[in-house]
Motif scaffolding. Structure first.
Motif, PDB file in Angstrom:
ATOM      1  N   ASN A   1      24.054 -34.722   0.991  1.00 48.74           N
ATOM      2  CA  ASN A   1      24.571 -33.988   2.149  1.00 48.74           C
ATOM      3  C   ASN A   1      25.033 -32.628   1.628  1.00 48.74           C
ATOM      4  O   ASN A   1      26.072 -32.541   0.964  1.00 48.74           O
ATOM      5  CB  ASN A   1      25.734 -34.738   2.796  1.00 48.74           C
ATOM      6  CG  ASN A   1      25.289 -36.033   3.432  1.00 48.74           C
ATOM      7  OD1 ASN A   1      24.413 -36.058   4.292  1.00 48.74           O
ATOM      8  ND2 ASN A   1      25.872 -37.142   2.979  1.00 48.74           N
TER       9      ASN A   1
ATOM     10  N   LEU B   1      30.726 -25.305   9.143  1.00 48.12           N
ATOM     11  CA  LEU B   1      30.955 -26.612   9.766  1.00 48.12           C
ATOM     12  C   LEU B   1      32.417 -26.824  10.178  1.00 48.12           C
ATOM     13  O   LEU B   1      32.700 -27.460  11.191  1.00 48.12           O
ATOM     14  CB  LEU B   1      30.576 -27.748   8.811  1.00 48.12           C
ATOM     15  CG  LEU B   1      29.092 -27.906   8.489  1.00 48.12           C
ATOM     16  CD1 LEU B   1      28.909 -29.066   7.514  1.00 48.12           C
ATOM     17  CD2 LEU B   1      28.277 -28.148   9.755  1.00 48.12           C
TER      18      LEU B   1
ATOM     19  N   ILE C   1      27.281 -25.442   5.285  1.00 44.29           N
ATOM     20  CA  ILE C   1      25.999 -25.982   4.819  1.00 44.29           C
ATOM     21  C   ILE C   1      25.412 -25.077   3.729  1.00 44.29           C
ATOM     22  O   ILE C   1      25.346 -23.861   3.900  1.00 44.29           O
ATOM     23  CB  ILE C   1      25.004 -26.073   6.004  1.00 44.29           C
ATOM     24  CG1 ILE C   1      25.493 -27.060   7.059  1.00 44.29           C
ATOM     25  CG2 ILE C   1      23.607 -26.448   5.512  1.00 44.29           C
ATOM     26  CD1 ILE C   1      25.381 -28.509   6.687  1.00 44.29           C
TER      27      ILE C   1
ATOM     28  N   ILE D   1      26.873 -30.135   1.702  1.00 43.17           N
ATOM     29  CA  ILE D   1      28.079 -29.528   2.258  1.00 43.17           C
ATOM     30  C   ILE D   1      28.787 -28.748   1.158  1.00 43.17           C
ATOM     31  O   ILE D   1      29.093 -29.290   0.101  1.00 43.17           O
ATOM     32  CB  ILE D   1      29.038 -30.595   2.832  1.00 43.17           C
ATOM     33  CG1 ILE D   1      28.323 -31.446   3.883  1.00 43.17           C
ATOM     34  CG2 ILE D   1      30.273 -29.919   3.441  1.00 43.17           C
ATOM     35  CD1 ILE D   1      29.184 -32.589   4.415  1.00 43.17           C
TER      36      ILE D   1
ATOM     37  N   MET E   1      24.054 -44.729   7.661  1.00 41.05           N
ATOM     38  CA  MET E   1      24.503 -44.259   8.955  1.00 41.05           C
ATOM     39  C   MET E   1      24.291 -42.750   9.047  1.00 41.05           C
ATOM     40  O   MET E   1      24.536 -42.052   8.070  1.00 41.05           O
ATOM     41  CB  MET E   1      25.983 -44.602   9.134  1.00 41.05           C
ATOM     42  CG  MET E   1      26.280 -45.203  10.498  1.00 41.05           C
ATOM     43  SD  MET E   1      28.050 -45.484  10.772  1.00 41.05           S
ATOM     44  CE  MET E   1      28.550 -46.362   9.308  1.00 41.05           C
ATOM     45  N   GLU E   2      23.859 -42.287  10.204  1.00 37.38           N
ATOM     46  CA  GLU E   2      23.567 -40.864  10.347  1.00 37.38           C
ATOM     47  C   GLU E   2      24.559 -40.184  11.283  1.00 37.38           C
ATOM     48  O   GLU E   2      25.046 -40.805  12.234  1.00 37.38           O
ATOM     49  CB  GLU E   2      22.151 -40.670  10.875  1.00 37.38           C
ATOM     50  CG  GLU E   2      21.088 -41.151   9.901  1.00 37.38           C
ATOM     51  CD  GLU E   2      19.684 -40.773  10.350  1.00 37.38           C
ATOM     52  OE1 GLU E   2      19.485 -40.505  11.549  1.00 37.38           O
ATOM     53  OE2 GLU E   2      18.792 -40.761   9.485  1.00 37.38           O
ATOM     54  N   PHE E   3      24.812 -38.932  10.984  1.00 35.60           N
ATOM     55  CA  PHE E   3      25.775 -38.160  11.774  1.00 35.60           C
ATOM     56  C   PHE E   3      25.192 -36.772  12.003  1.00 35.60           C
ATOM     57  O   PHE E   3      24.726 -36.132  11.062  1.00 35.60           O
ATOM     58  CB  PHE E   3      27.107 -38.040  11.037  1.00 35.60           C
ATOM     59  CG  PHE E   3      27.676 -39.358  10.634  1.00 35.60           C
ATOM     60  CD1 PHE E   3      28.459 -40.092  11.512  1.00 35.60           C
ATOM     61  CD2 PHE E   3      27.387 -39.895   9.388  1.00 35.60           C
ATOM     62  CE1 PHE E   3      28.954 -41.335  11.144  1.00 35.60           C
ATOM     63  CE2 PHE E   3      27.879 -41.132   9.017  1.00 35.60           C
ATOM     64  CZ  PHE E   3      28.665 -41.854   9.897  1.00 35.60           C
ATOM     65  N   MET E   4      25.241 -36.324  13.248  1.00 37.03           N
ATOM     66  CA  MET E   4      24.725 -35.001  13.566  1.00 37.03           C
ATOM     67  C   MET E   4      25.861 -33.982  13.515  1.00 37.03           C
ATOM     68  O   MET E   4      26.890 -34.176  14.159  1.00 37.03           O
ATOM     69  CB  MET E   4      24.107 -35.035  14.962  1.00 37.03           C
ATOM     70  CG  MET E   4      23.436 -33.747  15.349  1.00 37.03           C
ATOM     71  SD  MET E   4      21.955 -33.430  14.342  1.00 37.03           S
ATOM     72  CE  MET E   4      20.747 -34.363  15.289  1.00 37.03           C
ATOM     73  N   MET E   5      25.663 -32.933  12.743  1.00 36.77           N
ATOM     74  CA  MET E   5      26.648 -31.857  12.659  1.00 36.77           C
ATOM     75  C   MET E   5      26.073 -30.607  13.333  1.00 36.77           C
ATOM     76  O   MET E   5      24.868 -30.364  13.251  1.00 36.77           O
ATOM     77  CB  MET E   5      26.937 -31.515  11.193  1.00 36.77           C
ATOM     78  CG  MET E   5      27.423 -32.688  10.378  1.00 36.77           C
ATOM     79  SD  MET E   5      29.164 -33.003  10.675  1.00 36.77           S
ATOM     80  CE  MET E   5      29.314 -34.637   9.941  1.00 36.77           C
ATOM     81  N   LYS E   6      26.966 -29.848  13.938  1.00 33.72           N
ATOM     82  CA  LYS E   6      26.538 -28.577  14.548  1.00 33.72           C
ATOM     83  C   LYS E   6      27.386 -27.451  13.970  1.00 33.72           C
ATOM     84  O   LYS E   6      28.610 -27.599  13.846  1.00 33.72           O
ATOM     85  CB  LYS E   6      26.782 -28.604  16.063  1.00 33.72           C
ATOM     86  CG  LYS E   6      25.735 -29.351  16.845  1.00 33.72           C
ATOM     87  CD  LYS E   6      25.972 -29.142  18.339  1.00 33.72           C
ATOM     88  CE  LYS E   6      25.022 -29.992  19.143  1.00 33.72           C
ATOM     89  NZ  LYS E   6      25.238 -29.868  20.593  1.00 33.72           N
ATOM     90  N   SER E   7      26.759 -26.348  13.648  1.00 31.46           N
ATOM     91  CA  SER E   7      27.544 -25.237  13.100  1.00 31.46           C
ATOM     92  C   SER E   7      28.489 -24.711  14.175  1.00 31.46           C
ATOM     93  O   SER E   7      28.170 -24.680  15.368  1.00 31.46           O
ATOM     94  CB  SER E   7      26.642 -24.132  12.568  1.00 31.46           C
ATOM     95  OG  SER E   7      25.802 -23.647  13.571  1.00 31.46           O
ATOM     96  N   ILE E   8      29.686 -24.318  13.725  1.00 33.40           N
ATOM     97  CA  ILE E   8      30.687 -23.754  14.643  1.00 33.40           C
ATOM     98  C   ILE E   8      30.803 -22.241  14.432  1.00 33.40           C
ATOM     99  O   ILE E   8      31.654 -21.598  15.037  1.00 33.40           O
ATOM    100  CB  ILE E   8      32.072 -24.414  14.461  1.00 33.40           C
ATOM    101  CG1 ILE E   8      32.623 -24.157  13.042  1.00 33.40           C
ATOM    102  CG2 ILE E   8      31.997 -25.909  14.769  1.00 33.40           C
ATOM    103  CD1 ILE E   8      34.115 -24.449  12.915  1.00 33.40           C
TER     104      ILE E   8
END
Lengths: 147, 147
Positions: free
Chosen positions: B90, B121, B58, B92, B1-8
Motif C-alpha cells: 500500500n 489522503l 500516495i 502510503i 480485505m480491500e478499502f477504497m481511498m479517495k484523495s482529499i
C-alpha cells in the motif's frame, strides 16, 4: 482520484469495545501482536533492530465523518484535520508502538490503541531523525494535555 | 480485505523528478503547499495552531514493490517494512512537515519531500505527546545516520 488498498495483515489487541480502547499508544500499556500475512514475511527482515514501529491501519469501525468533531480530549468542536479522530474521509489510523519481538510473520507489540481485528495497511520503522520534531506548537491540544 | 481511498487534495512541491526529491522532510528546506479540495475546508479549522502536521499521501509514481529493497541510505538489501522505501504493497507516504500558514483551503508548508502533484489522503496534527518517543533503537539505520 481513487486508490485501492489491501490489508497486509491484522492487528490483534485486547480491545473489542471502542469505549474501552486507549485513545493513543502513549496512553496505553497494553500488549498485542501484528499478524502479517505470510506472503509478506520476507519484508519484515531487519525490523527487529528497531524498538518502535509506525503502524498504518484502517479504522474499520469508524462511522461516517463530519468536518467538525469534538476530540476525545476536548469539549469543543474542532476541525477534523486538527484532530486524530477516527472518523475521517480516508479512515487511516497511525500508531507508533513498541516492537517487543519478531517471530516469523508475528510482531509482538506494546502500547496498542486500536481495536482487535484492525486491518493493517503498512509498517514503517520509527526513526527519530525523520519523526521527532522539537520546538512544536500544538494548538488546542496544548491547553488539554495536562488534564 | 480491500478499502477504497479517495484523495482529499494535492500536494504541490518544487520536485518533478524523483531523483531530485529529498528523501525525508528533515533533509529538506523546500517549501510547498497543500491544496485541500474546497469541500473539506471546514475540516482545516483549528489546524493553524499546530506548527507541524502529518501528511499521509500516495506515492503515486512508485513502481511495483519487492519485499527486499536497498534503502536510499544503505548499500544492503533490507526487508521492505524496515525501510521507508516508496514502493510498498500500500504505497502510503508519511511526512511530518512544518505548517507555515493556513489560507482557506491552502496550507503553506516547509520541509517537503514528495513529488509535485502528490495525492493527499489525510492530514493529522503532530502531537509530541503521541508522536515523540525517546530511548529508541533504529536497527540498520543507526549505522548510517552519521554519513
Amino acid at each position: 482520484m481513487e486508490f485501492m488498498m489491501k490489508s497486509i495483515g491484522v492487528i490483534h489487541t485486547p480491545f473489542i469495545d471502542k469505549k474501552q480502547t486507549p485513545i493513543q499508544p502513549t496512553r496505553s500499556q497494553a500488549s498485542g501482536y501484528v499478524e502479517v500475512y505470510p506472503i509478506f514475511t520476507k519484508g519484515l527482515q531487519d525490523l527487529e533492530g528497531f524498538s518502535h514501529i509506525i503502524l498504518l491501519y484502517i479504522f474499520h469501525q469508524s462511522d461516517s465523518y463530519t468536518l467538525r468533531v469534538k476530540p476525545f480530549l476536548d469539549d469543543q468542536l474542532r476541525g477534523l484535520f486538527a484532530t486524530r479522530h477516527p472518523c475521517r474521509p480516508n479512515p487511516i489510523g497511525l500508531s507508533i508502538v513498541r516492537l517487543l519481538a519478531c517471530r516469523g510473520n508475528i510482531l509482538d507489540i506494546e502500547g496498542v490503541d486500536m481495536l482487535d481485528g484492525t486491518p493493517l495497511l503498512d509498517i514503517k520503522p520509527y526513526v527519530p531523525d525523520f519523526d521527532v520534531h522539537t520546538d512544536v506548537k500544538t494548538g488546542w491540544y496544548a491547553r488539554r494535555r495536562k488534564e
